[in-house]
Design a protein around this motif. Structure first.
Motif, short mmCIF file in Angstrom:
data_model
loop_
_atom_site.label_atom_id
_atom_site.label_comp_id
_atom_site.label_asym_id
_atom_site.label_seq_id
_atom_site.Cartn_x
_atom_site.Cartn_y
_atom_site.Cartn_z
N TYR A 108 0.82 -1.19 0.00
CA TYR A 108 0.00 0.00 0.00
C TYR A 108 0.86 1.26 0.00
O TYR A 108 2.00 1.24 0.41
CB TYR A 108 -0.90 0.02 1.24
N ILE A 109 0.26 2.36 -0.47
CA ILE A 109 0.92 3.66 -0.28
C ILE A 109 0.64 4.07 1.16
O ILE A 109 -0.47 4.45 1.50
CB ILE A 109 0.37 4.72 -1.26
N SER A 166 9.60 8.30 -0.06
CA SER A 166 9.64 8.82 -1.43
C SER A 166 10.02 10.30 -1.44
O SER A 166 10.84 10.74 -2.26
CB SER A 166 8.29 8.62 -2.10
N TYR A 167 9.41 11.06 -0.55
CA TYR A 167 9.71 12.49 -0.47
C TYR A 167 11.18 12.75 -0.16
O TYR A 167 11.85 13.57 -0.80
CB TYR A 167 8.81 13.14 0.59
N GLU A 168 11.69 12.00 0.79
CA GLU A 168 13.07 12.22 1.22
C GLU A 168 14.09 11.75 0.18
O GLU A 168 15.21 12.26 0.13
CB GLU A 168 13.31 11.52 2.56
N SER A 169 13.70 10.81 -0.67
CA SER A 169 14.63 10.28 -1.68
C SER A 169 14.43 10.92 -3.06
O SER A 169 15.16 10.61 -3.99
CB SER A 169 14.48 8.76 -1.80
N SER A 170 13.48 11.83 -3.14
CA SER A 170 13.17 12.44 -4.44
C SER A 170 14.25 13.43 -4.86
O SER A 170 14.82 14.15 -4.03
CB SER A 170 11.82 13.16 -4.37
N ILE A 227 -1.89 3.62 -10.87
CA ILE A 227 -1.36 2.44 -10.19
C ILE A 227 -0.20 1.85 -11.00
O ILE A 227 0.84 1.46 -10.44
CB ILE A 227 -2.46 1.39 -9.99
N GLU A 228 -0.37 1.83 -12.32
CA GLU A 228 0.69 1.29 -13.18
C GLU A 228 1.97 2.11 -13.05
O GLU A 228 3.08 1.57 -13.05
CB GLU A 228 0.21 1.26 -14.63
N PHE A 229 1.82 3.44 -12.94
CA PHE A 229 3.02 4.28 -12.77
C PHE A 229 3.72 3.92 -11.47
O PHE A 229 4.95 3.76 -11.43
CB PHE A 229 2.65 5.76 -12.78
N ILE A 230 2.96 3.82 -10.39
CA ILE A 230 3.54 3.50 -9.09
C ILE A 230 4.24 2.14 -9.14
O ILE A 230 5.37 1.97 -8.65
CB ILE A 230 2.46 3.49 -7.99
N GLU A 231 3.59 1.18 -9.78
CA GLU A 231 4.17 -0.16 -9.83
C GLU A 231 5.44 -0.23 -10.68
O GLU A 231 6.33 -1.03 -10.42
CB GLU A 231 3.14 -1.15 -10.38
N ILE A 236 10.39 4.07 -5.98
CA ILE A 236 9.69 4.81 -4.93
C ILE A 236 10.13 6.28 -4.86
O ILE A 236 9.36 7.15 -4.46
CB ILE A 236 9.87 4.11 -3.56
N SER A 237 11.32 6.57 -5.32
CA SER A 237 11.81 7.95 -5.28
C SER A 237 11.00 8.87 -6.20
O SER A 237 11.06 10.10 -6.05
CB SER A 237 13.29 8.01 -5.67
N ARG A 238 10.23 8.32 -7.14
CA ARG A 238 9.44 9.13 -8.06
C ARG A 238 7.97 9.24 -7.63
O ARG A 238 7.21 10.00 -8.20
CB ARG A 238 9.50 8.54 -9.47
N TRP A 239 7.58 8.46 -6.62
CA TRP A 239 6.17 8.44 -6.23
C TRP A 239 5.68 9.81 -5.76
O TRP A 239 4.60 10.26 -6.12
CB TRP A 239 5.95 7.44 -5.10
#
Length: 394
Positions: A40-41, A49-53, A87-91, A95-98
């Motif tokens: 899950y998100i 994700s925010y910290e690694s973006s 969902i496809e983008f997330i998958e 995670i750094s792009r989420w």
């Protein structure tokens, strides 16, 4: 206005229009929780994700990030529903792009409902060419007053680069290469795709599929296009060629098969999604037949009921439609000659809000003309604007 094809003198007013109750298939709203395969998100992985973006977030972005964090922390839910493509983008992405992606989708989906103007348009539709090689009977390309100067033209490649550079610097996250015409008619399309490679989260191309070549297939698949939309309305030759006048059914199907073969053999890890998209209006069309046929050729199948956009300026006014059009807060169109428009229902640019030859995209987006149009809509004064006073699109 009677719409007649230049080639076969077909008049859409002579066709018995069928009232389709469009079923829910293709792209539909689904749960805002991801499939278990990627988990899950959650609040925790959104923070990760925010910290690694690597993205540079502006003030608007940071506000949205806080909204998403609060929603995940309090409700274990995103503040908006996810579509299959999301969902496809997330998958399919690290995670750094989420975080960047979810902020963009929030702005695209929620800001228009809130009537909030983003600092810069997150979604631009850029027109490589305004001409088309077909004369579809339900399209404004069948309007003989449109298919001539000053409306016809091809976007210059250097001018395209200028628009893209502004869009990247301003914060646009998604572009569509299409609008009033057939984008593959611009010989610079492969160079355009190469230039935008890696610069946007979403890149979509709409095409009638008639002019596809092996070279263009490779350009599309190697340059980060995320969605290719086949504009095609019937799974049978006779009906297809009645609707898309000038098209050859077998050629289009063979081009789709060629694209699929190149994708499967040369780009097996490609995340590009194909969508067959049809306009449903003709008495001989059958939605289930359409879905069954194109479901074997495309990842998604989508259909839309014909709308009164196809005869925009002479439609009857609709005084009962007073709600603001969400497009005014969602997107902006840039024509081949630099004119900017809030939508392509207004294919002759009665509502032109500026020209990127004279002003920047940001100046136009926040300009007096665009702001007045938004104000008129908010004050239920669509009747002041043609074609907004006769448009049922939104």
């Amino acid at each position: 206005m009677n719409r007649k094809s230049n080639k076969d003198n077909i008049n859409i007013d002579d066709i018995k229009l069928k009232d389709f109750n469009i079923p829910v298939f293709g792209r539909t709203i689904v749960t805002n929780l991801l499939p278990p395969a990627r988990g899950y998100i959650t609040y925790e992985n959104f923070i990760n994700s925010y910290e690694s973006s690597n993205s540079k977030f502006n003030k608007d972005d940071l506000e949205v990030i806080e909204i998403i964090k609060d929603s995940l922390k309090s409700n274990n839910r995103l503040p908006f529903d996810l579509l299959p493509q999301e969902i496809e983008f997330i998958e399919n992405n690290d995670i750094s792009r989420w975080c960047e992606y979810l902020v963009f989708r929030y702005k695209l989906k929620v800001y228009p409902k809130q009537k909030k103007v983003a600092e810069f348009p997150v979604y631009l539709l850029i027109e490589p060419v305004s001409a088309c090689n077909l004369r579809c009977i339900m399209c404004f390309q069948a309007d003989v007053t449109f298919t001539k100067n000053p409306y016809m033209g091809i976007m210059d490649f250097d001018f395209f680069k200028k628009i893209i550079d502004e869009a990247v610097a301003g914060g646009t996250k998604a572009i569509t290469l299409a609008s009033r015409g057939e984008p593959t008619m611009n010989r610079h399309l492969p160079k355009m795709l190469e230039y935008i490679k890696g610069k946007f989260l979403e890149v979509k191309i709409n095409t009638n599929g008639t002019r596809l070549t092996e070279k263009l297939c490779h350009s599309i698949l190697s340059c980060g296009v995320t969605e290719l939309v086949w504009s095609i309305d019937a799974p049978r030759k006779e009906l297809y060629e009645k609707i898309r006048v000038g098209g050859i059914f077998e050629k289009v199907i063979n081009n789709i098969l060629m694209f699929n073969n190149i994708k499967n053999t040369s780009y097996p890890n490609s995340t590009l999604i194909t969508t067959a998209s049809g306009v449903m209006f003709h008495e001989e069309q059958d939605i289930q037949e359409y879905k069954n046929f194109f479901g074997k050729l495309a990842d998604n199948v989508a259909a839309q009921q014909i709308e009164n956009r196809w005869n925009t300026y002479t439609n009857e006014t609709q005084p009962d439609i007073t709600d603001p059009c969400q497009y005014l807060w969602e997107r902006m169109y840039v024509w081949f000659d630099g004119k900017c428009n809030p939508c392509d229902v207004d294919y002759k640019s009665y509502l032109e809000v500026g020209n990127v030859n004279e002003k920047t995209i940001k100046e136009i987006w926040h300009g007096k003309t665009y702001e007045k149009l938004r104000k008129d809509h908010l004050e239920k004064n669509r009747k002041k604007c043609n074609p907004c006073d006769r448009c049922g699109l939104c």
